[in-house]
Write a protein that holds these residues in place. Structure first.
Motif, mmCIF file in Angstrom:
data_model
loop_
_atom_site.group_PDB
_atom_site.id
_atom_site.type_symbol
_atom_site.label_atom_id
_atom_site.label_comp_id
_atom_site.label_asym_id
_atom_site.label_seq_id
_atom_site.Cartn_x
_atom_site.Cartn_y
_atom_site.Cartn_z
ATOM 1 N N LYS A 33 0.945 -1.101 -0.081
ATOM 2 C CA LYS A 33 0.157 -0.164 -0.504
ATOM 3 C C LYS A 33 0.883 1.085 -0.069
ATOM 4 O O LYS A 33 0.060 2.429 -0.294
ATOM 5 C CB LYS A 33 -1.074 -0.196 0.926
ATOM 6 C CG LYS A 33 -1.578 -1.240 1.359
ATOM 7 C CD LYS A 33 -2.535 -1.258 0.018
ATOM 8 C CE LYS A 33 -3.356 -2.857 -0.039
ATOM 9 N NZ LYS A 33 -4.329 -2.829 -1.168
ATOM 10 N N GLU A 34 1.979 1.366 -0.338
ATOM 11 C CA GLU A 34 2.719 2.606 -0.385
ATOM 12 C C GLU A 34 2.711 2.988 -1.473
ATOM 13 O O GLU A 34 2.692 2.626 -2.883
ATOM 14 C CB GLU A 34 4.722 2.070 0.641
ATOM 15 C CG GLU A 34 5.319 3.129 -0.226
ATOM 16 C CD GLU A 34 7.071 2.740 0.108
ATOM 17 O OE1 GLU A 34 7.872 4.034 0.224
ATOM 18 O OE2 GLU A 34 6.989 1.345 0.317
ATOM 19 N N VAL A 35 2.695 4.678 -1.817
ATOM 20 C CA VAL A 35 2.773 5.046 -3.061
ATOM 21 C C VAL A 35 3.885 5.956 -2.899
ATOM 22 O O VAL A 35 3.821 6.594 -1.361
ATOM 23 C CB VAL A 35 1.184 6.018 -2.903
ATOM 24 C CG1 VAL A 35 1.313 6.466 -4.271
ATOM 25 C CG2 VAL A 35 -0.032 5.071 -3.148
ATOM 26 N N VAL A 36 4.908 6.140 -3.871
ATOM 27 C CA VAL A 36 5.699 7.011 -3.764
ATOM 28 C C VAL A 36 5.441 7.950 -5.203
ATOM 29 O O VAL A 36 5.174 7.447 -6.269
ATOM 30 C CB VAL A 36 7.260 5.904 -4.569
ATOM 31 C CG1 VAL A 36 8.144 7.192 -4.324
ATOM 32 C CG2 VAL A 36 7.642 5.258 -3.408
ATOM 33 N N ARG A 37 5.380 9.306 -4.696
ATOM 34 C CA ARG A 37 5.438 10.458 -6.441
ATOM 35 C C ARG A 37 5.919 10.882 -6.786
ATOM 36 O O ARG A 37 6.556 11.379 -5.886
ATOM 37 C CB ARG A 37 4.296 11.395 -4.882
ATOM 38 C CG ARG A 37 3.031 10.907 -4.361
ATOM 39 C CD ARG A 37 2.392 11.388 -3.597
ATOM 40 N NE ARG A 37 2.092 12.630 -3.692
ATOM 41 C CZ ARG A 37 0.511 12.592 -4.573
ATOM 42 N NH1 ARG A 37 -0.275 11.465 -4.098
ATOM 43 N NH2 ARG A 37 0.017 13.655 -5.551
ATOM 44 N N TRP A 38 6.315 10.317 -7.578
ATOM 45 C CA TRP A 38 7.335 11.214 -8.566
ATOM 46 C C TRP A 38 6.890 11.931 -9.313
ATOM 47 O O TRP A 38 6.479 11.692 -10.485
ATOM 48 C CB TRP A 38 7.988 10.000 -9.663
ATOM 49 C CG TRP A 38 8.453 8.408 -8.686
ATOM 50 C CD1 TRP A 38 8.172 7.315 -8.942
ATOM 51 C CD2 TRP A 38 9.845 8.654 -8.269
ATOM 52 N NE1 TRP A 38 8.444 6.446 -7.956
ATOM 53 C CE2 TRP A 38 9.786 7.317 -7.676
ATOM 54 C CE3 TRP A 38 11.249 9.184 -7.715
ATOM 55 C CZ2 TRP A 38 10.775 6.606 -7.054
ATOM 56 C CZ3 TRP A 38 11.744 8.988 -7.393
ATOM 57 C CH2 TRP A 38 12.051 6.988 -6.711
ATOM 58 N N ILE A 39 6.708 13.368 -8.603
ATOM 59 C CA ILE A 39 6.261 15.000 -9.101
ATOM 60 C C ILE A 39 6.586 15.270 -9.105
ATOM 61 O O ILE A 39 6.708 16.835 -9.743
ATOM 62 C CB ILE A 39 4.834 14.354 -8.323
ATOM 63 C CG1 ILE A 39 4.746 14.884 -6.836
ATOM 64 C CG2 ILE A 39 3.773 13.574 -8.832
ATOM 65 C CD1 ILE A 39 3.370 15.138 -5.861
ATOM 66 N N GLU A 40 8.136 15.775 -8.443
ATOM 67 C CA GLU A 40 8.886 16.906 -8.344
ATOM 68 C C GLU A 40 9.384 16.983 -9.876
ATOM 69 O O GLU A 40 10.237 16.730 -10.455
ATOM 70 C CB GLU A 40 10.297 16.797 -7.203
ATOM 71 C CG GLU A 40 9.341 16.196 -6.113
ATOM 72 C CD GLU A 40 10.152 16.332 -4.666
ATOM 73 O OE1 GLU A 40 10.116 15.542 -3.598
ATOM 74 O OE2 GLU A 40 11.387 16.842 -5.104
#
Length: 260
Positions: free
Chosen positions: A158-165
């Motif tokens: 359930k971990e979500v890594v946000r590659w948005i920077e």
């Protein structure tokens, strides 16, 4: 100190240095490969079309990647975005209305792809693995040097890594979770109707040939054909004469043997 002892010490030092260098290289490459990134498969030229791969590495030792969401930039909408099927993954395409309709091959486009989501369906990206998710897209924007995508990577814990920077500017520090960036090259020559050809001939030479209707080539072909026909006829005549001569020689030889 004996020569053999010196050699042993030197070899040990060299081994230690090589080990440190190798460890550093692995550390740096591991850091670079840990990011979700996008690579062009071929040329990604402004105003053109390209097949791009979203490369997703698994950076966890105790979890597997089971979902990837890629958001396309709304400021640079593209008329065509098509995912390539990936075995073991289900893909869903989300569309939205652009600020203004787009034109593509004479058609008006009123809906564009805003997000593509891949969800594990019998497969996953395990520890120490990576997976590529291909998209065909275009036409690529012409008023920017890069396209920034935002990606969410979800693990089975359930971990979500946000590659948005946003990517770092020149001389800046790279963000911890950088968004995937597709670098764009200069537009292809034929995209703007350039008359230059691969053999270096310009449009003027090409036009001149077209105006002449290709008569020069036809004349050369006709001439070559005539030469071939003439050669064939000459050879045929020579063959016939040779045959006649052979028959005559045979008849005369037979008569001489009979007379004898």
């Amino acid at each position: 100190m004996s020569v053999s002892h010196r050699f042993t010490r030197t070899a040990a030092r060299a081994t230690a240095v090589a080990t440190v260098v190798a460890a550093g290289s692995l550390l740096l490459s591991g850091t670079a490969l840990a990011h979700v990134s996008v690579q062009p498969q071929g040329e990604a030229a402004k105003g053109g079309y390209a097949t791009v791969n979203f490369r997703v590495p698994n950076e966890r030792d105790d979890a597997s990647t089971v979902k990837l969401e890629v958001s396309l930039p709304t400021e640079h909408p593209m008329a065509i975005v098509m995912p390539q099927p990936v075995p073991g993954w289900k893909v869903v395409v989300t569309k939205t209305k652009p600020a203004k309709p787009l034109e593509s091959h004479g058609r008006k486009i009123t809906e564009v792809v805003s997000k593509v989501t891949w969800t594990a369906d019998g497969s996953k990206v395990g520890p120490g693995q990576f997976q590529q998710f291909p998209l065909v897209m275009g036409s690529l924007p012409e008023n920017t040097d890069q396209v920034v995508f935002k990606a969410l990577q979800t693990y089975d814990n359930k971990e979500v890594v946000r590659w948005i920077e946003e990517p770092a500017k020149a001389g800046g520090t790279e963000p911890e979770l950088p968004a995937p960036v597709l670098e764009l090259s200069a537009p292809a020559a034929d995209h703007h109707g350039s008359g230059e050809k691969a053999d270096g001939k310009g449009a003027g030479e090409k036009d001149a040939g077209e105006k002449n209707g290709g008569h020069g080539d036809k004349k050369e072909s006709a001439s070559a054909s005539d030469d071939s026909d003439t050669t064939a006829r000459v050879l045929a005549v020579v063959g016939i004469l040779t045959g006649v001569a052979g028959i005559a020689f045979g008849v005369l030889a037979g008569r001489r043997r009979t007379a004898a």
